[in-house]
Motif scaffolding. Sequence first.
Motif, PDB file in Angstrom:
ATOM      1  N   UNK A  99      -8.555 -10.461 -32.551  1.00 21.80           N
ATOM      2  CA  UNK A  99      -9.269 -11.567 -33.180  1.00 21.80           C
ATOM      3  C   UNK A  99     -10.357 -11.022 -34.080  1.00 21.80           C
ATOM      4  N   UNK A 100     -10.395 -11.505 -35.276  1.00 21.76           N
ATOM      5  CA  UNK A 100     -11.426 -11.116 -36.236  1.00 21.76           C
ATOM      6  C   UNK A 100     -12.576 -12.112 -36.142  1.00 21.76           C
ATOM      7  N   UNK A 101     -13.768 -11.648 -36.436  1.00 24.57           N
ATOM      8  CA  UNK A 101     -14.937 -12.526 -36.384  1.00 24.57           C
ATOM      9  C   UNK A 101     -14.761 -13.724 -37.309  1.00 24.57           C
ATOM     10  N   UNK A 102     -14.026 -13.565 -38.412  1.00 23.60           N
ATOM     11  CA  UNK A 102     -13.784 -14.689 -39.332  1.00 23.60           C
ATOM     12  C   UNK A 102     -12.982 -15.792 -38.639  1.00 23.60           C
ATOM     13  N   UNK A 103     -12.043 -15.407 -37.783  1.00 21.23           N
ATOM     14  CA  UNK A 103     -11.257 -16.402 -37.052  1.00 21.23           C
ATOM     15  C   UNK A 103     -12.129 -17.157 -36.059  1.00 21.23           C
ATOM     16  N   UNK A 104     -13.049 -16.454 -35.414  1.00 19.48           N
ATOM     17  CA  UNK A 104     -13.964 -17.103 -34.468  1.00 19.48           C
ATOM     18  C   UNK A 104     -14.872 -18.077 -35.205  1.00 19.48           C
ATOM     19  N   UNK A 105     -15.421 -17.653 -36.330  1.00 21.46           N
ATOM     20  CA  UNK A 105     -16.284 -18.542 -37.117  1.00 21.46           C
ATOM     21  C   UNK A 105     -15.501 -19.748 -37.628  1.00 21.46           C
TER      22      UNK A 105
END
Length: 199
Positions: free
Chosen positions: A83-89
């Motif tokens: 999971x990339x931080x962009x997906x979490x955001x």
Amino acid sequence: GVESRPLFRRRRMLLVVDDMLYAPLHRAMHLQAVYRWVHKHHHRNTFPARGYIDAANEHPVEQIAALCLHWVAVHVVAHTAGLHVAAVLAHFGVKALGACFNHTGYDVQLRFCGIEYSVRAHETHHRKPNTNFAQYVMFWDKLMGTYKEYESGVKASAAAAATPANLSKPDAARLPAWADPAVEAREGRVTERPQPRAG
């Protein structure tokens, strides 16, 4: 590898896992012993139409439990698919927008990545509280046997006679008894009638 998987696929997985965890929690909030002390506060409004104000109108215990499950979903997807931080955001942004839309009188319906989202499902939950516990992925309610299709309250004969010209008129007979036909005609959304002031 993990890096080559599209962002939207992990984003969808995050939404599916999040609702997989949230739907049973939400259903548990409707158990009589819990509902009375925690979740009843949120359901005082049977037709939420104020967006974030109604979405965030929750007991702190409910908010903390839901946030914990959101983070569990993030960790499950991160450890299983990467999971990339962009997906979490993006996930938290979409969830915030979805919570706002779920508590408006607007008919928002989206189909993306195999997920069908409709504000109607959550509106049905506020009208019939023992149905539609998931927020975005109604598959979980179908699995739990708690899914209920949206019912507009319009009788079949009235629906057959409905035309764009008729729908633009404030016809009180086609709206639920609690709805304000003036707001519906003016703004294109359904809200509760103003309550007479005591006193």
